[in-house]
Write a protein that holds these residues in place. Sequence first.
Motif, PDB file in Angstrom:
ATOM      1  N   UNK A 155       0.822  -1.217   0.000  1.00 58.24           N
ATOM      2  CA  UNK A 155       0.000   0.000   0.000  1.00 58.24           C
ATOM      3  C   UNK A 155       0.854   1.265   0.000  1.00 58.24           C
ATOM      4  N   UNK A 156       1.905   1.257   0.835  1.00 51.99           N
ATOM      5  CA  UNK A 156       2.797   2.421   0.893  1.00 51.99           C
ATOM      6  C   UNK A 156       3.533   2.630  -0.426  1.00 51.99           C
ATOM      7  N   UNK A 157       3.892   1.501  -1.064  1.00 49.96           N
ATOM      8  CA  UNK A 157       4.569   1.597  -2.356  1.00 49.96           C
ATOM      9  C   UNK A 157       3.645   2.238  -3.385  1.00 49.96           C
ATOM     10  N   UNK A 158       2.343   1.796  -3.407  1.00 52.49           N
ATOM     11  CA  UNK A 158       1.368   2.372  -4.331  1.00 52.49           C
ATOM     12  C   UNK A 158       1.155   3.853  -4.033  1.00 52.49           C
ATOM     13  N   UNK A 159       1.072   4.182  -2.733  1.00 47.06           N
ATOM     14  CA  UNK A 159       0.834   5.571  -2.330  1.00 47.06           C
ATOM     15  C   UNK A 159       1.956   6.471  -2.816  1.00 47.06           C
ATOM     16  N   UNK A 160       3.214   6.012  -2.640  1.00 43.90           N
ATOM     17  CA  UNK A 160       4.371   6.808  -3.068  1.00 43.90           C
ATOM     18  C   UNK A 160       4.410   6.925  -4.602  1.00 43.90           C
ATOM     19  N   UNK A 161       4.137   5.802  -5.278  1.00 46.19           N
ATOM     20  CA  UNK A 161       4.187   5.746  -6.743  1.00 46.19           C
ATOM     21  C   UNK A 161       3.173   6.727  -7.354  1.00 46.19           C
ATOM     22  N   UNK A 162       1.903   6.675  -6.921  1.00 51.59           N
ATOM     23  CA  UNK A 162       0.855   7.529  -7.465  1.00 51.59           C
ATOM     24  C   UNK A 162       1.072   8.987  -7.035  1.00 51.59           C
ATOM     25  N   UNK A 163       1.629   9.183  -5.814  1.00 55.44           N
ATOM     26  CA  UNK A 163       1.882  10.545  -5.328  1.00 55.44           C
ATOM     27  C   UNK A 163       2.828  11.283  -6.255  1.00 55.44           C
ATOM     28  N   UNK A 164       3.792  10.550  -6.818  1.00 57.96           N
ATOM     29  CA  UNK A 164       4.746  11.170  -7.754  1.00 57.96           C
ATOM     30  C   UNK A 164       3.999  11.756  -8.958  1.00 57.96           C
ATOM     31  N   UNK A 165       3.046  11.011  -9.522  1.00 58.88           N
ATOM     32  CA  UNK A 165       2.320  11.471 -10.716  1.00 58.88           C
ATOM     33  C   UNK A 165       1.319  12.574 -10.367  1.00 58.88           C
ATOM     34  N   UNK A 166       0.684  12.466  -9.225  1.00 61.60           N
ATOM     35  CA  UNK A 166      -0.283  13.498  -8.825  1.00 61.60           C
ATOM     36  C   UNK A 166       0.416  14.826  -8.564  1.00 61.60           C
ATOM     37  N   UNK A 167       1.641  14.746  -8.049  1.00 62.10           N
ATOM     38  CA  UNK A 167       2.353  15.972  -7.683  1.00 62.10           C
ATOM     39  C   UNK A 167       2.845  16.758  -8.896  1.00 62.10           C
ATOM     40  N   UNK A 168       3.100  16.054 -10.035  1.00 59.77           N
ATOM     41  CA  UNK A 168       3.571  16.793 -11.227  1.00 59.77           C
ATOM     42  C   UNK A 168       2.584  16.719 -12.392  1.00 59.77           C
ATOM     43  N   UNK A 169       1.366  16.106 -12.113  1.00 60.92           N
ATOM     44  CA  UNK A 169       0.294  16.006 -13.131  1.00 60.92           C
ATOM     45  C   UNK A 169       0.783  15.353 -14.416  1.00 60.92           C
ATOM     46  N   UNK A 170       1.640  14.393 -14.297  1.00 57.31           N
ATOM     47  CA  UNK A 170       2.216  13.688 -15.452  1.00 57.31           C
ATOM     48  C   UNK A 170       1.410  12.438 -15.754  1.00 57.31           C
ATOM     49  N   UNK A 171       1.172  12.177 -17.046  1.00 57.81           N
ATOM     50  CA  UNK A 171       0.421  10.989 -17.439  1.00 57.81           C
ATOM     51  C   UNK A 171       1.343   9.774 -17.391  1.00 57.81           C
ATOM     52  N   UNK A 172       0.775   8.619 -16.900  1.00 54.70           N
ATOM     53  CA  UNK A 172       1.552   7.388 -16.787  1.00 54.70           C
ATOM     54  C   UNK A 172       1.662   6.706 -18.133  1.00 54.70           C
ATOM     55  N   UNK A 173       2.807   6.151 -18.402  1.00 52.85           N
ATOM     56  CA  UNK A 173       3.021   5.352 -19.605  1.00 52.85           C
ATOM     57  C   UNK A 173       2.401   3.991 -19.419  1.00 52.85           C
ATOM     58  N   UNK A 174       2.339   3.215 -20.468  1.00 51.41           N
ATOM     59  CA  UNK A 174       1.772   1.860 -20.369  1.00 51.41           C
ATOM     60  C   UNK A 174       2.571   1.001 -19.413  1.00 51.41           C
ATOM     61  N   UNK A 175       3.901   1.190 -19.434  1.00 51.12           N
ATOM     62  CA  UNK A 175       4.745   0.432 -18.503  1.00 51.12           C
ATOM     63  C   UNK A 175       4.440   0.807 -17.057  1.00 51.12           C
ATOM     64  N   UNK A 176       4.252   2.097 -16.839  1.00 57.33           N
ATOM     65  CA  UNK A 176       3.957   2.556 -15.477  1.00 57.33           C
ATOM     66  C   UNK A 176       2.573   2.089 -15.034  1.00 57.33           C
ATOM     67  N   UNK A 177       1.597   2.088 -16.004  1.00 51.45           N
ATOM     68  CA  UNK A 177       0.270   1.570 -15.660  1.00 51.45           C
ATOM     69  C   UNK A 177       0.346   0.094 -15.299  1.00 51.45           C
ATOM     70  N   UNK A 178       1.214  -0.629 -16.009  1.00 55.88           N
ATOM     71  CA  UNK A 178       1.381  -2.048 -15.706  1.00 55.88           C
ATOM     72  C   UNK A 178       1.920  -2.237 -14.283  1.00 55.88           C
TER      73      UNK A 178
END
Length: 998
Positions: free
Chosen positions: A180-203
């Motif tokens: 859960x903490x790993x997911x929280x940190x991972x998604x927090x990175x994208x939310x903080x810079x409003x960057x769209x995830x690549x297919x690899x990152x979505x995977x």
Amino acid sequence: MKIINNRRMTLLFLIITIVVLSILLYHVIISYGEYKQKESSLNHLMLIEKMDDIINKIEQEKIFNAIYLGMQEKTIFNQVDSSRTMVNQAIEETLLFINKNSNFSSQKNVLKKTAVRLNTIRSKIDTLNSNYKEILFDNYQTKVIKPLTNSIEELTHVFSVEHEHTLSSFKELIKLKDNLNMETAFISFFLSNSKEMTSSELKTWNILIKNDISPNFSKLTDMTILIELHSNMNPLDFSNIKKDERTEIRNYPMSNTYTVSIEKWLRVSASKIEKLNVAQNILSIDLKSSLHDEISMAEKNQIKFIIITVLVLLLLLMLLYLMHNLKKNSQFLTETLKDIEADLNENQRVEIQKVLKKNDTIEIYKFLANAIKEPSMAKDHFLANMSHEIRTPLNGIIGFTNILKETNLQEEQREFVAIIEESSKNLISIVNDILDFSKVSSGKIELENIPFNIMEKFEATIETYAVKATQKNIELSLFIDPELPTEIMGDPTKISQVILNLLSNAIKFTHENGEINLSIQKVSQTAQEIGVKFSVKDSGIGIEEEKKSKIFDAFSQADASTNRKFGGTGLGLTISSKFVELMGGKLEIESQSGEGSTFFFTLNLKRSLSAKARIKPNLSQLSVAYITMPEQETLQTIDKNLKTYIQYTGAKFKTYTESEIFETEQSLLPDILFINHQYISDEKILNRFLRLDTKIVLISTSDIQKCGCLNKNRIDKIIYKPLNFSKTIKTLELLSRPKTLSFLEKENKPTTKNLNTFPNMNVLVADDNTINQKLILNILKNLEITVTLANNGKEAVELAKTHLYDIIFMDIEMPILGGIEATQQIIAHEHKINMPHTPIVALTANTLQSDKEKYLKNGMNNYLIKPIQIDQLKIILNEYYDTKKEKKRVSDSILLYKETPLTGKIYSAILNNLGYKVDIVNSAEAFKTNINNHAYTFALFDAKLLMSVNNEATIIELIKQSGAIPLAFTEDDHYKKYCTTLKTSNAIEELKEKLKKA
């Protein structure tokens, strides 16, 4: 048992004991190992919790770092820095814990490496040019968090199988939190810079979501824990947390912006992680509780085995010591018997040879016990004979001294007689102390267990010492708890003896104007027993701390000077202490030199089945007041006791000073006002009190005349110290009702017949001692009794067969035929001819309870101890006197007391000529007895009588309550305040005149 057999048995027990000791030592070692293992498990669990806390804080640091890398703004760095500080502190605290426990070296190395790796990762983050995947996944996850989780896994291996499922669930929760903490940190990175995830990152995200599952607690068996876990973490609710937020984040390509804010994402993530933390806490508390129970059980087992081992070890040492001594003792016993053989008689020498041949320790000890017992029995026999031989001449001395006192003696002769009487009493006291001490030493004290009224018994006991206390102007107070039952079981005689001994000592060692307080209080109670504390407190010389230990020793007082100054054998406290000990208590002392002493003891006395409820008067309608002077500290105990007694009745109680009572309105005055005469400074103050519209009760002593109370006839009631419960209650009841004559007669009506003379009584006295014969003959003749003397038991039997007697006094030790044998023959003769039984009273100098019981068992009806006490003799005569023979007194008559018998006869003749019936007495005791039991019109007496009966007011009040008019022969005008007076010379005309006026 033979000595050689003793050695063999001891050896067998020794071998058995060694085997048992070996087994116990093995179990001690095993139990110690179990205890240390359980203790180690608890330490491992504590370290697991600390390392889990470090992981949680590192995860927080990782999340803030992800946000910082995404936003790349210095404003967020404060949160990053704060999270780093918390991680560092957690690592330091855990290292301190590890340093105290040497078993965690592996974990220590992991933590040190973690600290180094964290510093490296933080340096990369600070440059803001690092790849976020490398930071989050490779650096934090692989190099920092994974080693810590592996270390936790290693720590769980030491736990026993019964904790396996709990630990498994605990580790599963750690894994879920990590994901859960790993997911929280991972998604927090994208939310903080409003960057769209690549297919690899979505995977990558999908893998993390797939691993976010509800924990499985199915292996846990404790239903209480399961219910608690499910109430915190419902599987359906838990799986739905974050679901909506994830959907919104996935919609980013359509909306070109993340509709979920970073704050909301962190908040929702934290709520889900918190549920996992709570679940972890539940499991941890359960595991800790279980470990504590196991440690406690292991500790108890260890202590149990240690105690048993120590006891067996002591037994082993005792057996070794016994083995050592058996051989030594057998030789010693044999040599001892040979050594004492020379001091034995012929029969004992023959017996000792038989004992030695048997080689039997029991036979040897029996022989030695008999050899010791015989001299002890001889000593007891000697003391009993000495008691009898000493008391026999003392009986004559004391008896004839009493008779001599009643004759016409000069003042100097009276002084000599008083000295003889006092010396005789002192000698009797010494003999009694020595005999009591002998019985205490030999363990022959016999206790009674009879019902007795504690209030009546001890109030009467203490009253006898009132005069002695007054003579030294000592303030004597008595408190008996009214909450005590009316009757309890025990030995009232022994308790009284102890109290009187303590009271006598208190009076002896307390200076004039001192204070003595005696208290009897209920301190505990059960359905069967009452705990009663007896204490005697004085303001005397006190005892130094180092000398307290010796005052209970025989023939000892505080020091030699005490014996010289105050006298006494020094046996009183020794005997009292032993009496109290035999009754189940302990006599103790609290004292300081120069500040007085308190002797006290507590007895648990059984309730009496025949005890009736104490009648508690209801005087709630009554208001009672007391004049007090707070500065008079020595009288505060009396004030306190009076308050307790009055409030027990329900009456209202209030204290006033002199000025306060005089300022009180008449309508607000109390119904009854108690005044201590020692608070009255002069006659004027008393007169002011007497003018108040209230009933006055004066608390006084025999020195009441010191207050100049000329108006005592106007006082409603006088109570003489020591103040007690009965006096207080009787006074309140008396003054709360109308003062009618019938009521007073009822109050003062004697409940038992107490005759002073026994006319027409026929008595047989059997005694071989001529002095004793003359003594009892004179005593009985003075009581108007017809006496027949017998010189021995045989003569007594012959006289009893041929004559009728009202009572027989039978000496025990007589030639030809003893008292017991004579009694048995008289009873046998009575049965043979079917005649009524004549009461037989033992005349004896033996005071042992066993002797008294023997006399009663052999047919005697009572016993009278030598030296004969006239009061006790009268009690016995009253018991067997036929009241039909009593002379009836005419109500219109005079009771006359004259100190000189000749003067009494002259006045009797004059009064007879004037038409009055006259009863003459020449002792204070006889005067009191007659005034209590007969109706007289007048009571004429020498004023000296007043001084011999406690105090003047007591006898005057007694006369007035009987209905008689008191007239005193005296030249001293002082007595006019008590009653009418007559001149001692040429008073015939004055007597006629005053009798007519009265």
